[in-house]
Write a protein that holds these residues in place. Structure first.
Motif, PDB file in Angstrom:
ATOM      1  N   THR A  79      74.640   5.779 -32.054  1.00 47.30           N
ATOM      2  CA  THR A  79      75.621   6.203 -33.036  1.00 47.30           C
ATOM      3  C   THR A  79      75.507   7.691 -33.344  1.00 47.30           C
ATOM      4  O   THR A  79      74.477   8.302 -33.078  1.00 47.30           O
ATOM      5  N   TYR A  81      75.874   8.527 -36.465  1.00 48.85           N
ATOM      6  CA  TYR A  81      75.648   8.450 -37.913  1.00 48.85           C
ATOM      7  C   TYR A  81      74.201   8.086 -38.242  1.00 48.85           C
ATOM      8  O   TYR A  81      73.823   6.918 -38.198  1.00 48.85           O
ATOM      9  N   PRO A  82      73.383   9.062 -38.617  1.00 52.92           N
ATOM     10  CA  PRO A  82      71.973   8.780 -38.921  1.00 52.92           C
ATOM     11  C   PRO A  82      71.780   7.909 -40.158  1.00 52.92           C
ATOM     12  O   PRO A  82      70.756   7.245 -40.294  1.00 52.92           O
ATOM     13  N   TYR A  96      66.992   3.330 -32.354  1.00 48.05           N
ATOM     14  CA  TYR A  96      68.193   3.908 -32.956  1.00 48.05           C
ATOM     15  C   TYR A  96      68.402   5.259 -32.306  1.00 48.05           C
ATOM     16  O   TYR A  96      67.623   6.184 -32.529  1.00 48.05           O
ATOM     17  N   LEU A  98      70.672   8.610 -31.598  1.00 45.79           N
ATOM     18  CA  LEU A  98      71.759   9.435 -32.113  1.00 45.79           C
ATOM     19  C   LEU A  98      72.504  10.097 -30.957  1.00 45.79           C
ATOM     20  O   LEU A  98      71.897  10.591 -30.014  1.00 45.79           O
TER      21      LEU A  98
END
Length: 116
Positions: A79, A81-82, A96, A98
Motif C-alpha cells: 500500500t 498508506y503507512p 507491510y 509501502l
C-alpha cells in the motif's frame, strides 16, 4: 514452493509484483487480479498460499478481505498508506510493504512468509 497472487486495483502495481514473484525460484505466480472478490474466491478454493494485497480497493478493502478470509493463507499488504500498518498486523499479516515496493524489500517479505 509458495503459490502467490497479486491483488491491486492498479494494473501497474500487479504487473510489478508479478515480475517480482517470477524472479524468485521458490514462488509460483498463480495469477494477478484487480478484483479482491476474485482473489477471495481463489483463497477460499485453496489455490493460494501467499497473497500480495493492496489495502485501498473499491469493491472490498484489504482489511475487509483479511476479515473474511481469516487465516486461510498468508498475506503481505502492499500500500501507499503507512497509517494502516497497525490494523494489518492485528490481522497477523506477514509484512507491510509501502509503495513503490523495492525488490530487496519484497525479498525480505518473502523470506518472512517462507519462515512462517
Amino acid at each position: 514452493m509458495l503459490r502467490c497472487i497479486a491483488v491491486d486495483d492498479e494494473p501497474a502495481a500487479t504487473r510489478l509484483l508479478a515480475a517480482y514473484i517470477q524472479k524468485v525460484p521458490t514462488l509460483t505466480l498463480v495469477g494477478t487480479t484487480t478484483s479482491p472478490l476474485e482473489a477471495l474466491q481463489w483463497v477460499q478454493e485453496g489455490r493460494v498460499d501467499l497473497v500480495f494485497l493492496d489495502i485501498q480497493m473499491p469493491e472490498l478493502t484489504g482489511l475487509q478481505f483479511l476479515k473474511i478470509c481469516g487465516r486461510q493463507c498468508r498475506v503481505v499488504l502492499t500500500t501507499a498508506y503507512p497509517e494502516y500498518a497497525l490494523d494489518g498486523y492485528e490481522h497477523d499479516v506477514v509484512d507491510y510493504l509501502l509503495k513503490p515496493v523495492a525488490f530487496d524489500r519484497f525479498l525480505r517479505a518473502v523470506q518472512k512468509a517462507q519462515a512462517g
